[in-house]
Design an enzyme around this catalytic site. Structure first.
Site, PDB file in Angstrom:
ATOM      1  N   HIS A  64      -2.664  -4.568 -10.412  1.00 57.28           N
ATOM      2  CA  HIS A  64      -3.510  -3.474 -10.891  1.00 57.28           C
ATOM      3  C   HIS A  64      -3.879  -3.663 -12.349  1.00 57.28           C
ATOM      4  CE1 HIS A  64      -3.356  -0.501  -7.564  1.00 57.28           C
ATOM      5  NE2 HIS A  64      -2.241  -1.128  -7.267  1.00 57.28           N
ATOM      6  N   CYS A 116       0.862  -1.183   0.000  1.00 56.36           N
ATOM      7  CA  CYS A 116       0.000   0.000   0.000  1.00 56.36           C
ATOM      8  C   CYS A 116       0.895   1.229   0.000  1.00 56.36           C
ATOM      9  CB  CYS A 116      -0.931  -0.002   1.202  1.00 56.36           C
ATOM     10  SG  CYS A 116      -2.011   1.456   1.268  1.00 56.36           S
ATOM     11  N   GLY A 117       0.878   1.974  -1.088  1.00 58.85           N
ATOM     12  CA  GLY A 117       1.768   3.120  -1.216  1.00 58.85           C
ATOM     13  C   GLY A 117       1.446   4.251  -0.261  1.00 58.85           C
ATOM     14  N   GLY A 154      -1.988   2.481  -7.025  1.00 53.15           N
ATOM     15  CA  GLY A 154      -2.769   2.698  -8.236  1.00 53.15           C
ATOM     16  C   GLY A 154      -2.234   3.861  -9.049  1.00 53.15           C
ATOM     17  N   CYS A 185      -5.194   6.238  -4.181  1.00 56.57           N
ATOM     18  CA  CYS A 185      -4.504   4.949  -4.085  1.00 56.57           C
ATOM     19  C   CYS A 185      -3.078   5.158  -4.579  1.00 56.57           C
ATOM     20  CB  CYS A 185      -5.213   3.891  -4.922  1.00 56.57           C
ATOM     21  SG  CYS A 185      -4.371   2.278  -4.911  1.00 56.57           S
ATOM     22  N   GLU A 211     -10.401  -0.171  -5.174  1.00 57.33           N
ATOM     23  CA  GLU A 211      -9.432  -1.067  -4.538  1.00 57.33           C
ATOM     24  C   GLU A 211     -10.082  -2.393  -4.160  1.00 57.33           C
ATOM     25  OE1 GLU A 211      -6.401   0.002  -1.739  1.00 57.33           O
ATOM     26  OE2 GLU A 211      -7.006   2.103  -1.858  1.00 57.33           O
TER      27      GLU A 211
END
Length: 262
Positions: free
Chosen positions: A149, A73-74, A209, A206, A197
């Site tokens: 993704h 998770c960025g 993303g 995101c 998500e």
């Protein structure tokens, strides 16, 4: 059992962060769902658990609002770096690096992967583009940047019912680990993005993303690096050169800390 937590968000993508480095904590799917519930719990898109690591400054585990555990998770990575000062973070999606720069945090994710079995897909097929479509969305790029993704480019982002289409795409059998769904348009040399998500639904932002979409746009020669990605919650600057890891820079906000009875 009372435990301290921190509530943080990256551009509106919000997290409950529990630090289990000194005192271990077991998170079940049901407990993660309860904490993430916005009526009965604290409320968040993802629950973040910090643990000791022998490879990095700490290990980060990520649980979606539905209780499922995911690899990366960025936005959460930026928040954890801001909160702890960690320079390296071990995740199930790879080893991440980062540093604070004033009010912003820059994170280096893994080098993106494009092969069908690295996404992963259920069977071999091209990933740039995929020969598939769902109603008015078709021929996406599939990219793994620590988690999987899909990226669709459209002329008018507002014409796409991503909340309606997202669940069906996310759970399509071709994606054995489900998929994050990104729909984007190119506007003035920048990217405008909405992301559905897996396990969390439509989010205000995101991080991974944004990275996947920027990579897809650079590969398609729609934009040049670095590129700004605009989302409902704010913007990220994404830099990527083919054959290299991807870098993401943006805000990380601490909202409050509190105690929760687990």
């Amino acid at each position: 059992m009372l435990r301290q937590f921190h509530k943080m968000h990256g551009l509106g993508n919000d997290f409950v962060i529990l630090d289990a480095r000194a005192e271990p904590l077991e998170i079940t799917e049901g407990l993660a769902r309860h904490i993430a519930d916005r009526r009965d719990g604290v409320g968040c898109d993802q629950l973040i658990l910090l643990e000791p690591s022998t490879l990095a400054d700490l290990r980060m585990r990520i649980f979606n609002a539905d209780g499922s555990e995911v690899q990366s998770c960025g936005n959460a990575t930026r928040c954890v770096i801001s909160l702890t000062g960690a320079a390296t973070i071990e995740t199930a999606g790879g080893l991440l690096e980062g540093a604070t720069h004033g009010d912003e945090v820059e994170v280096t994710l893994i080098e993106p992967r494009f092969d069908w079995d690295a996404i992963p897909l259920a069977y071999p097929m091209p990933t740039n583009p995929m020969p598939m479509g769902w109603e008015n969305l078709d021929r996406p790029q599939a990219i793994n940047v620590g988690n999987p993704h899909l990226v669709f480019f459209v002329e008018d982002l507002d014409d796409i019912d991503i909340e309606g289409l997202g669940p069906g795409i996310e759970t399509d059998p071709v994606f054995p680990e489900r998929i994050n769904v990104n729909v984007a348009s190119i506007e003035g040399g920048a990217i405008r993005l909405r992301t559905f998500e897996r396990g969390a639904g439509l989010t205000r932002a995101c991080g991974t993303g944004a990275c996947a979409t920027a990579i897809a746009a650079i590969r398609a020669r729609l934009v040049t690096s670095p590129v700004t990605v605009h989302m409902a919650g704010g913007s990220l600057a994404i830099s990527w050169v083919p054959g290299q890891p991807v870098r993401m820079r943006g805000a990380a906000t601490h909202v409050f800390k509190g105690m929760i009875d687990l």
